[in-house]
Design an enzyme around this catalytic site. Structure first.
Site, mmCIF file in Angstrom:
data_model
loop_
_atom_site.group_PDB
_atom_site.id
_atom_site.type_symbol
_atom_site.label_atom_id
_atom_site.label_comp_id
_atom_site.label_asym_id
_atom_site.label_seq_id
_atom_site.Cartn_x
_atom_site.Cartn_y
_atom_site.Cartn_z
ATOM 1 N N PRO A 10 43.191 36.025 37.994
ATOM 2 C CA PRO A 10 43.679 36.486 36.609
ATOM 3 C C PRO A 10 45.135 37.153 36.900
ATOM 4 C CG PRO A 10 41.495 37.380 37.413
ATOM 5 C CD PRO A 10 41.948 36.637 38.556
ATOM 6 N N GLY A 15 54.015 36.704 42.324
ATOM 7 C CA GLY A 15 53.695 37.852 42.533
ATOM 8 C C GLY A 15 53.934 38.730 41.421
ATOM 9 N N ARG A 23 41.590 39.743 51.079
ATOM 10 C CA ARG A 23 41.871 40.511 49.905
ATOM 11 C C ARG A 23 43.644 41.054 50.106
ATOM 12 N NH1 ARG A 23 36.552 43.927 48.250
ATOM 13 N NH2 ARG A 23 36.045 43.431 50.395
ATOM 14 N N ARG A 71 45.386 42.863 35.532
ATOM 15 C CA ARG A 71 44.090 43.425 35.514
ATOM 16 C C ARG A 71 44.311 45.054 35.474
ATOM 17 N NH1 ARG A 71 40.488 42.047 39.941
ATOM 18 N NH2 ARG A 71 39.872 40.079 38.816
ATOM 19 N N TYR A 96 30.181 34.455 41.484
ATOM 20 C CA TYR A 96 30.296 35.944 41.703
ATOM 21 C C TYR A 96 30.365 36.424 40.171
ATOM 22 C CZ TYR A 96 32.637 40.350 43.075
ATOM 23 O OH TYR A 96 32.643 41.785 43.425
ATOM 24 N N GLN A 117 51.737 38.857 38.976
ATOM 25 C CA GLN A 117 50.249 39.041 38.289
ATOM 26 C C GLN A 117 50.022 40.467 38.756
ATOM 27 O OE1 GLN A 117 51.005 37.186 41.180
ATOM 28 N NE2 GLN A 117 49.100 36.826 42.535
ATOM 29 N N ASN A 129 39.469 46.604 41.650
ATOM 30 C CA ASN A 129 40.131 46.765 43.021
ATOM 31 C C ASN A 129 40.061 47.805 44.008
ATOM 32 O OD1 ASN A 129 41.185 44.255 41.205
ATOM 33 N ND2 ASN A 129 41.805 43.538 43.308
ATOM 34 N N VAL A 170 45.249 43.741 49.746
ATOM 35 C CA VAL A 170 45.795 44.858 50.664
ATOM 36 C C VAL A 170 45.518 44.913 52.046
ATOM 37 C CG1 VAL A 170 45.091 47.541 50.826
ATOM 38 C CG2 VAL A 170 45.201 46.611 48.539
ATOM 39 N N LYS A 228 27.142 38.508 38.713
ATOM 40 C CA LYS A 228 27.227 39.990 38.437
ATOM 41 C C LYS A 228 26.997 39.938 36.815
ATOM 42 C CE LYS A 228 28.950 42.050 42.219
ATOM 43 N NZ LYS A 228 28.132 43.183 42.726
HETATM 44 P P1 NAD Z 1 31.548 44.272 51.508
HETATM 45 O O1 NAD Z 1 31.479 42.704 51.644
HETATM 46 O O2 NAD Z 1 32.332 44.873 52.563
HETATM 47 O O3 NAD Z 1 30.291 44.847 51.561
HETATM 48 C C1 NAD Z 1 29.050 44.071 50.814
HETATM 49 C C2 NAD Z 1 27.992 44.200 51.778
HETATM 50 O O4 NAD Z 1 26.843 43.596 51.307
HETATM 51 C C3 NAD Z 1 28.086 43.780 53.274
HETATM 52 O O5 NAD Z 1 27.857 44.690 54.096
HETATM 53 C C4 NAD Z 1 27.238 42.246 53.552
HETATM 54 O O6 NAD Z 1 26.787 41.921 54.627
HETATM 55 C C5 NAD Z 1 26.096 43.023 52.532
HETATM 56 N N1 NAD Z 1 25.328 41.705 51.799
HETATM 57 C C6 NAD Z 1 25.800 40.495 51.147
HETATM 58 N N2 NAD Z 1 24.884 39.955 50.803
HETATM 59 C C7 NAD Z 1 23.578 40.578 51.052
HETATM 60 C C8 NAD Z 1 22.192 40.304 51.011
HETATM 61 N N3 NAD Z 1 21.793 39.264 50.319
HETATM 62 N N4 NAD Z 1 21.261 41.279 51.535
HETATM 63 C C9 NAD Z 1 21.705 42.438 51.949
HETATM 64 N N5 NAD Z 1 23.183 42.605 52.316
HETATM 65 C C10 NAD Z 1 23.877 41.827 51.736
HETATM 66 O O7 NAD Z 1 32.292 44.364 50.120
HETATM 67 P P2 NAD Z 1 32.494 45.864 49.211
HETATM 68 O O8 NAD Z 1 33.947 45.574 48.889
HETATM 69 O O9 NAD Z 1 32.121 46.785 50.007
HETATM 70 O O10 NAD Z 1 31.831 45.734 47.859
HETATM 71 C C11 NAD Z 1 30.474 46.312 47.851
HETATM 72 C C12 NAD Z 1 29.974 45.995 46.103
HETATM 73 O O11 NAD Z 1 31.141 46.394 45.528
HETATM 74 C C13 NAD Z 1 29.623 44.573 46.127
HETATM 75 O O12 NAD Z 1 28.585 44.478 45.208
HETATM 76 C C14 NAD Z 1 31.190 44.126 45.301
HETATM 77 O O13 NAD Z 1 30.789 43.057 44.270
HETATM 78 C C15 NAD Z 1 31.306 45.499 44.455
HETATM 79 N N6 NAD Z 1 32.724 45.357 44.128
HETATM 80 C C16 NAD Z 1 33.793 45.778 45.094
HETATM 81 C C17 NAD Z 1 35.141 45.665 44.733
HETATM 82 C C18 NAD Z 1 36.024 45.945 45.700
HETATM 83 O O14 NAD Z 1 37.326 46.058 45.331
HETATM 84 N N7 NAD Z 1 35.863 46.157 46.892
HETATM 85 C C19 NAD Z 1 35.660 45.479 43.364
HETATM 86 C C20 NAD Z 1 34.473 45.133 42.539
HETATM 87 C C21 NAD Z 1 33.144 45.152 42.814
HETATM 88 N N1 UDP Z 2 47.082 37.910 46.831
HETATM 89 C C1 UDP Z 2 48.436 37.524 47.245
HETATM 90 N N2 UDP Z 2 48.408 37.450 48.668
HETATM 91 C C2 UDP Z 2 47.374 37.537 49.589
HETATM 92 C C3 UDP Z 2 45.958 37.782 49.082
HETATM 93 C C4 UDP Z 2 45.876 37.851 47.555
HETATM 94 O O1 UDP Z 2 49.347 37.386 46.720
HETATM 95 O O2 UDP Z 2 47.595 37.454 50.765
HETATM 96 C C5 UDP Z 2 46.968 38.128 45.263
HETATM 97 C C6 UDP Z 2 45.754 37.268 44.791
HETATM 98 O O3 UDP Z 2 46.309 36.060 44.521
HETATM 99 C C7 UDP Z 2 45.508 38.134 43.401
HETATM 100 C C8 UDP Z 2 45.780 39.606 43.981
HETATM 101 O O4 UDP Z 2 46.707 39.436 45.076
HETATM 102 O O5 UDP Z 2 46.276 37.892 42.431
HETATM 103 C C9 UDP Z 2 44.550 40.232 44.272
HETATM 104 O O6 UDP Z 2 43.791 39.314 45.363
HETATM 105 P P1 UDP Z 2 42.368 39.917 45.785
HETATM 106 O O7 UDP Z 2 41.789 38.741 46.379
HETATM 107 O O8 UDP Z 2 42.604 41.277 46.807
HETATM 108 O O9 UDP Z 2 41.569 40.359 44.627
HETATM 109 P P2 UDP Z 2 40.982 39.988 43.030
HETATM 110 O O10 UDP Z 2 41.737 38.576 43.071
HETATM 111 O O11 UDP Z 2 39.641 39.665 43.338
HETATM 112 O O12 UDP Z 2 41.519 40.984 42.300
#
Ligand code: NAD
Ligand code: UDP
Ligand code: UDP
Length: 316
Positions: free
Chosen positions: A276, A209, A188, A279, A147, A211, A176, A190, A151
């Protein structure tokens, strides 16, 4: 005849993408939502299907796509750790081959294109809070690397298409984000905590907890993405988008318990690899360039998210 802007949203059926499609339609755009439903379901956008300006296409962006559009929001990519680690090679392909295809499309039709990048490009940050000028501390061969490095490579491609081909590009580094339409089983934090509390199951805290994370409500994030797309052509970013209010994961768990009448108790589990410890976005650039900052407090956002999950579970 009134000409609407034609906007492609890849990953448009996902959590963030579905809210973005909604907002673009409200604005009067024609929206082409492209998704292969890898981590989402049609139900996220089912309510939009009756709109004549909305079109849904099942397509995997690692394959070429030939359409005519004015703007592209490239959101397609699994975002939750359990989702992107399920098929890590496909995750990298989606970020890298997907970006090449969407940039190639943007080049052919002269569209403006925005990349949904991530705070994960900073890896396990040694600078806190993270400004855009920080280059990050990323493990290239760990379980998050598909990932993070995917990215990072996508960002490189966006900049090179800008320098080499003069493409109009924008790069948002999303921190997030949470809200309605998060997947209930995406692992995730939340969604996990709310779902566990609603079911009266233990709230699983990984590690002790301590972090920290900073959580942005999805409506605020979508507003930021749209402002970035509308910004002057010279402003590419990368720009951080997230909520700078930092809290520990334990504080988040307590916040969720505060909202719900539940017998759930906190339990402590092993911390995943490369998790991490801290953040928090530095959003000075977004404030200055886009006049953007999140406005929805955590409690209000959590209430809306809880309401969504209650309704989702009431339906089944
Ligand atoms: P999500 O998984 O709900 O949405 C991603 C969508 O992309 C899904 O609908 C999935 O089916 C589609 N997808 C995956 N691979 C594909 C492919 N090869 N072709 C077409 N569609 C494809 O996730 P999200 O939280 O809505 O994230 C959306 C974007 O934002 C992502 O690029 C993610 O990396 C970025 N992002 C999200 C967060 C967050 O906290 N939610 C944080 C940082 C970055
Ligand atoms: N986390 C947790 N309990 C859970 C899911 C996640 O304590 O049931 C923690 C996880 O280890 C991380 C933070 O919550 O430290 C955020 O996790 P998430 O997967 O939502 O996002 P990211 O790690 O990508 O920021
Ligand atoms: N591409 C696409 N749709 C288009 C134009 C291009 O999917 O409308 C894809 C195509 O598969 C190509 C990639 O984008 O491989 C990169 O295109 P570019 O023009 O940059 O490079 P090239 O065609 O020379 O590989």
């Amino acid at each position: 005849m009134l000409l609407h802007k034609r906007v492609l949203v890849t990953g448009g059926a996902g959590f963030i993408g579905s809210h973005l499609c909604e907002r673009l339609l409200e604005r009067g755009c024609e929206v082409l939502c492209v998704d292969n439903f890898y981590t989402s379901a049609r139900s996220n956008v089912a309510h939009l299907l009756g709109n004549s300006r909305f079109e849904l296409v099942r397509h995997d962006i690692t394959f070429p796509l030939y359409v005519e559009v004015d703007e592209i929001y490239n959101l397609a990519c699994p975002a939750a750790p359990i989702h992107y680690q399920r098929d890590p090679v496909q995750t990298t392909k989606t970020s890298v081959h997907g970006a090449i295809n969407m940039l190639g499309l943007a080049k052919r039709v002269k569209a403006k294109i925005l990349q949904a990048s991530t705070s994960e490009v900073y890896g396990s940050p040694e600078v806190h809070p993270q400004p855009e000028s920080y280059w990050g501390n990323v493990n290239p061969c760990g379980i998050r690397s598909c990932y993070d490095e995917g990215k990072r490579c996508a960002e490189t491609l966006f900049y090179d298409y800008n320098r080499q081909h003069g493409l109009r590009v924008k790069v948002a580094r999303i921190f997030n984000t949470y809200g309605p339409r998060m997947h209930p089983n995406d692992g995730r934090v939340v969604s996990n905590f709310i779902v566990q509390a609603l079911r009266g199951e233990p709230i699983t805290i990984y590690g002790d907890g301590s972090q920290t994370r900073s959580f942005c409500f999805v409506d605020d994030l979508v507003e930021g993405l749209m402002r970035l797309m509308d910004s002057r052509d010279e402003f590419i970013g990368p720009v951080n988008m997230g909520n700078p209010t930092e809290l520990t994961i334990k504080e988040l768990a307590e916040g969720v318990l505060d909202l719900l009448d539940t017998p759930s108790e906190l339990v402590f589990k092993e911390l995943p690899h490369d998790d991490p410890p801290r953040r928090k976005p530095d959003i000075a650039l977004a404030k200055r360039e886009l006049g953007w900052e999140p406005g929805i407090p955590l409690r209000e956002g959590l209430e809306k998210t809880v309401a969504y999950f209650k309704e989702l579970f009431a339906d089944v």
